[in-house]
Each structure stands twice: as C-alpha cells, then as structure tokens.
Design an enzyme around this catalytic site. Structure first.
Site, PDB file in Angstrom:
ATOM      1  N   GLU A  79     -79.689 -14.400 -35.563  1.00 32.69           N
ATOM      2  CA  GLU A  79     -78.327 -14.076 -36.147  1.00 32.69           C
ATOM      3  C   GLU A  79     -78.123 -13.019 -35.186  1.00 32.69           C
ATOM      4  O   GLU A  79     -78.523 -11.741 -35.792  1.00 32.69           O
ATOM      5  CB  GLU A  79     -78.159 -13.908 -37.608  1.00 32.69           C
ATOM      6  CG  GLU A  79     -78.512 -15.045 -38.463  1.00 32.69           C
ATOM      7  CD  GLU A  79     -77.360 -15.834 -38.419  1.00 32.69           C
ATOM      8  OE1 GLU A  79     -76.367 -15.435 -38.251  1.00 32.69           O
ATOM      9  OE2 GLU A  79     -77.484 -17.188 -38.851  1.00 32.69           O
ATOM     10  N   CYS A 108     -71.623  -6.753 -38.462  1.00 30.41           N
ATOM     11  CA  CYS A 108     -71.708  -7.574 -37.404  1.00 30.41           C
ATOM     12  C   CYS A 108     -70.760  -8.209 -36.798  1.00 30.41           C
ATOM     13  O   CYS A 108     -70.091  -8.622 -35.774  1.00 30.41           O
ATOM     14  CB  CYS A 108     -72.987  -8.381 -37.170  1.00 30.41           C
ATOM     15  SG  CYS A 108     -72.822  -9.582 -38.853  1.00 30.41           S
TER      16      CYS A 108
END
Ligand code: NAD
Length: 475
Positions: free
Chosen positions: A227, A261
């Site tokens: 990720e 993010c």
C-alpha cells in the site's frame, strides 16, 4: 501527555534484537502449526478482545496521537479508532460467511464432482505500517490477518513513537506473543524482520521502501501487499460545483495537515474557473480554521523536523495564493495554496505529504488527462464535474488506485470498496472482505465422485484424440 518509550532497537544490542525477532518468529510458526488460530470461535474471541482493548485504552490512544502530531480528537476517531471499530464490527458480523468454502460452478469435464474455493490462512504475517495513520494502518490489516486465522508480527513506524509505544504495551499485555506481537524499531529492525521467512507481508509506506520490501520478499517468494503513495490529483472542470469542490478538496487536503496517502496532492483546474476555485478555497480554509489556522484546535502539525524542512522548501513566496505561514517551534505550516504554471516547481517533484496544495490550470480535459498519464499511476484521483461524459472519460482513460467523483477520500469510508494502489502506488487491496481475502490463500478444491470412473482419459490413447476434440467443441 505520554512520552515515547524507548523501542527494543534502542534497548537491546543489535544481536539481541535479531535473536528476539528470530525467537518470536519461531514461536509464532510453532503456534500456527499447532492449529490454535484457525477455529472460527478463536478468531471471534480474539477479535472481540481487540475490540475491548481498543475501547479500554481509547483515551490513551487519543493522547498519543495528539502528542505525536496534535491530531484533533475528531480526526483521530473518524479516521483511526472509529474506522477500526467499524472494520472489527464488520469482520465479527461476517466471519462465519467469509470462512465458508465458496462453491463454484462445476465443469462437465470432471463429472461427477463438486468444486469449491477453501480460504486458508497463510500462517505468520508481517505487517509494517507508516506513521501518518499509525493505528488505522496497523490495525485494519491486523483485523484481516486475525479474521483469516493468521498469527502476526506488527512493526509500527518508529516516527509516531508515542502511538507505537502504547500499541506495543496494550498488545503485549493482552495477546499471547505467539499469536500477535509488536516489534518496535526503525530500518535495521525491519531489515532483521524481513530476513525471516514470513508467509505474508503486508506493507504500507512509501514507494521507495515498497521496493525494498518486495526485494526482501522475493528472497523467500513471500506474497506481498504493498500500500504505497504517490501524487494523487484532484481535477476540476468547468462544469463543477466550485463551492462544493473547493470545500471537499480543502477538507481532504488539510485533514491530518495533508499527511494522508490519499490526500489530493495537487489540483488541475480548467483555466476559466481557476480564479473562482482559488477564491472558494480561501473561503473554505477560513470557514474551517478561522483567520489564524495556527490557533485552530482542528489543524494538526507536521510529524517531525525533517518533514517540516522538506515541506518548507516548497513554499516559494511568488506562488503563494493562500497561507504560507510557518512556525518552526510547533512545526506548523498553514493550509497553503500555491498557484504554479509548470511541473518544475519543487512541490511537483515528489509526493507533498503536507498542507501545501499546488494549483495548475489546463485548457481542455485532454490536456489534464495527458498531464496525469505522463506521470506514475496515482493512488487516488478525484474528479469534480457534473458532466457525465467527462466523468466516464476520466474513468476510462486514467489508471489510478481508486477515488471519487465529486468528493475526496470518502471511498475509504465504504468497506465494500477494496482499497489499494496500482503500479507505483501499490499492489493488492484490502478493507472489509478484501482484508480477509488478502490474508487467505484461496485453495481450489475439486472433490471427485467415486461412483463413476470413465476409462476415456487413461492410456492407451489409441484414437481418442478425435473424440476429445468433439467433446471440447460440444462444451
Ligand atoms: P516509509 O516507507 O518511510 O516507512 C514505512 C515503514 O517502513 C516504517 O515502519 C519504517 O520503519 C519502515 N522502513 C523505512 N525505511 C525502511 C527501509 N529502508 N527498510 C525497511 N523498512 C523501512 O513511509 P512513511 O514515511 O512512514 O509514510 C509515508 C508514506 O507512506 C507516503 O509515501 C504515503 O503515501 C505512504 N502511505 C500509503 C498509504 C496507503 O494506504 N497506500 C497509507 C499511508 C501512507
């Protein structure tokens, strides 16, 4: 306010850290092999325990997040603790269904038989997380690993040190380390961990470190989920509701002071509506944080000096349209909007990961699509427009992990949407059932009937080829 505890890497000499890791790894392998973790009743009991432990220590966790980067309580709840609670509830509610073998259609070739996919835990998982959502990004994968019946070693980020210390304490006090253990430490400790043979590695962090993880995993051919990050655009076209677009972009960008993010990293806006959008963003920032955002209790701080300095270099005075103020002592950077005309600007050279939002204009959507496609595939993309044709063009012509039409960040709030990147923004996805699936090997089983055993497939083949062709044509 909690004070960071020294991590094991600081407490122990190097060799002892390695020995401790090797021991933990051996213990977890043994525990898994003894089949303690697979019974659904065990998984539920442990998930419930995690639920209770997090509830019990909620205030301490809020305090630790505040100590690490002044994360406002509402953000700490909405994006971390509350989010984890929802994932836990969902897993507890559905675990019986998730763990059942999933029947698939039979193929006539194998008559008589039935076929199903049997989800099986990988074994011992390593979960490595970053600092920006230090609870969410550690516990959300852990819930998947537990629901799927794995053991897990957790490696929180050393940078959110207060949160890591509490996580370590509450996990070690409440869980058998043969089942779940926390190893604190930085790069060297992580390298020791990566040298062990894990059955699954789940990594959240930067693209650069993602490559290190994948290389280490390749050594043992360990499956990975990565990720990662990158520059996620928000694109605003002339048909957007500008007031709403500005509000939703500013919320997604300045939450957690931009250290998210999936935050919109930069804005591409159609030239005709650029000025109006910037005015609306100024209004949104004032509405959210007042005239002096430094005094707002709802605006977080930059995690450390290194990131503060890195971000400060992006604040070129000639480009500042909104904000721009900083305070080195408190590591404050005001919610800032930059108007820039080229990709040569320092803010466009890397993922920003802070409260600085560059705005670049385009003339038609082709130009915006080309700009995005010239760069690495983003983790998220947000498209603001009421024009359905343009919405479809974005979905078809740009590759990105996931995103929203007319919003930011909110795709993460639906556990039915698997979350993950693509290309340099990641590999694999999780949340909801996808978290269970990611930590389960999908074992394909064909269960063949014994009452019939046609001799056709067995040698000698003679002239069976013709018949086989006919059969395949008929299928
Ligand atoms: P990072 O990659 O520096 O660190 C992540 C983890 O890796 C930490 O636990 C760290 O100790 C460890 N690590 C760091 N260097 C290492 C090395 N050389 N070898 C082995 N391990 C190492 O990331 P960060 O600064 O903590 O987090 C920010 C990055 O994470 C951003 O790029 C952001 O976009 C990304 N991120 C992605 C997601 C997502 O869900 N896709 C979520 C949050 C953050």
């Amino acid at each position: 306010m909690p004070v960071a505890q020294p991590n094991i890497a600081n407490q122990l000499p190097k060799e002892e850290v390695l020995e401790k890791i090797q021991l933990l790894h051996r213990l977890q392998r043994g525990y898994f092999a003894e089949d303690h973790t697979q019974a659904v009743s065990f998984r539920k009991e442990q998930l419930r325990k995690l639920q209770q432990v997090l509830k019990q220590h909620e205030q301490e966790l809020f305090d630790a997040l505040y100590a690490d980067f002044r994360k406002p309580a509402l953000e700490a709840f909405g994006t971390e603790i509350g989010f984890i609670e929802l994932e836990l509830k969902l897993a507890l509610k559905n675990i019986e269904d998730w763990t059942k073998p999933r029947k698939v259609l039979e193929s006539l070739i194998n008559f008589p038989a039935k076929s199903y996919v049997y989800p099986q835990p990988y074994g011992v998982a390593l979960i490595i997380s970053p600092w920006n959502y230090p609870l969410n990004l550690l516990f959300a994968p852990l819930i998947g690993a537990m629901a799927a019946g794995n053991c897990a070693i957790l490696k929180p980020s050393e940078i959110a040190a207060n949160t890591a210390a509490i996580v370590k304490r509450i996990i070690s006090q409440n869980f058998d380390e043969r089942y779940i253990a926390v190893v604190e430490g930085g790069v060297e400790t992580t390298q020791h961990l990566l040298a062990q043979r894990f059955d699954y590695i789940f990594f959240t962090g930067s693209t650069q470190v993602g490559k290190v993880i994948m290389k280490a995993a390749a050594e043992h051919l360990t499956p990975v989920t990565l990720e990662l990050g990158g520059k996620s655009p928000a694109i605003v076209d002339m048909d957007a509701d500008l007031e709403m677009a500005a509000r939703r972009i500013c919320w997604g960008k300045f939450l957690n002071a931009g250290q998210t993010c999936v935050a919109p990293d930069y804005v591409l806006v159609q030239e005709d509506v650029k000025e109006e959008l910037i005015q609306q963003m100024a209004k949104s920032i004032r509405d959210f944080y007042g005239e002096q955002p430094a005094n707002s209790p709802d605006f977080a701080r930059i995690i450390n000096d290194r990131h503060f300095e890195r971000l400060s270099k992006m604040l070129t005075p000639e480009n500042i349209r909104i904000g721009g103020k900083t305070d080195v002592e408190s590591r404050y950077i005001a919610p800032t909007v930059l108007e820039i005309s080229t990709w040569d600007h320092p803010a466009m050279q890397e993922e920003i990961f802070g409260p600085i939002l560059p705005v670049i204009s385009f003339n038609d959507l082709n130009e915006a699509i080309t700009m995005v496609n010239r760069h690495e595939k983003p983790l998220a993309l947000y498209f603001f427009s009421t024009n359905k044709t343009q919405q479809q063009r974005i979905l078809r012509e740009v590759t990105f992990g996931g995103g929203c039409i007319n919003d930011t960040l909110s795709h993460l709030a639906n556990p039915n949407l698997p979350f993950g990147g693509v290309g340099s923004s990641g590999l694999g996805s999780y949340h909801g059932i996808a978290s269970f699936d990611v930590f389960s090997h999908q074992k394909s089983i064909l269960d063949r009937g014994t009452w019939l055993d046609l001799p056709f497939r067995y040698p000698p083949y003679g002239n069976k080829l013709k018949l086989l062709r006919r059969f395949f044509n008929w299928l």
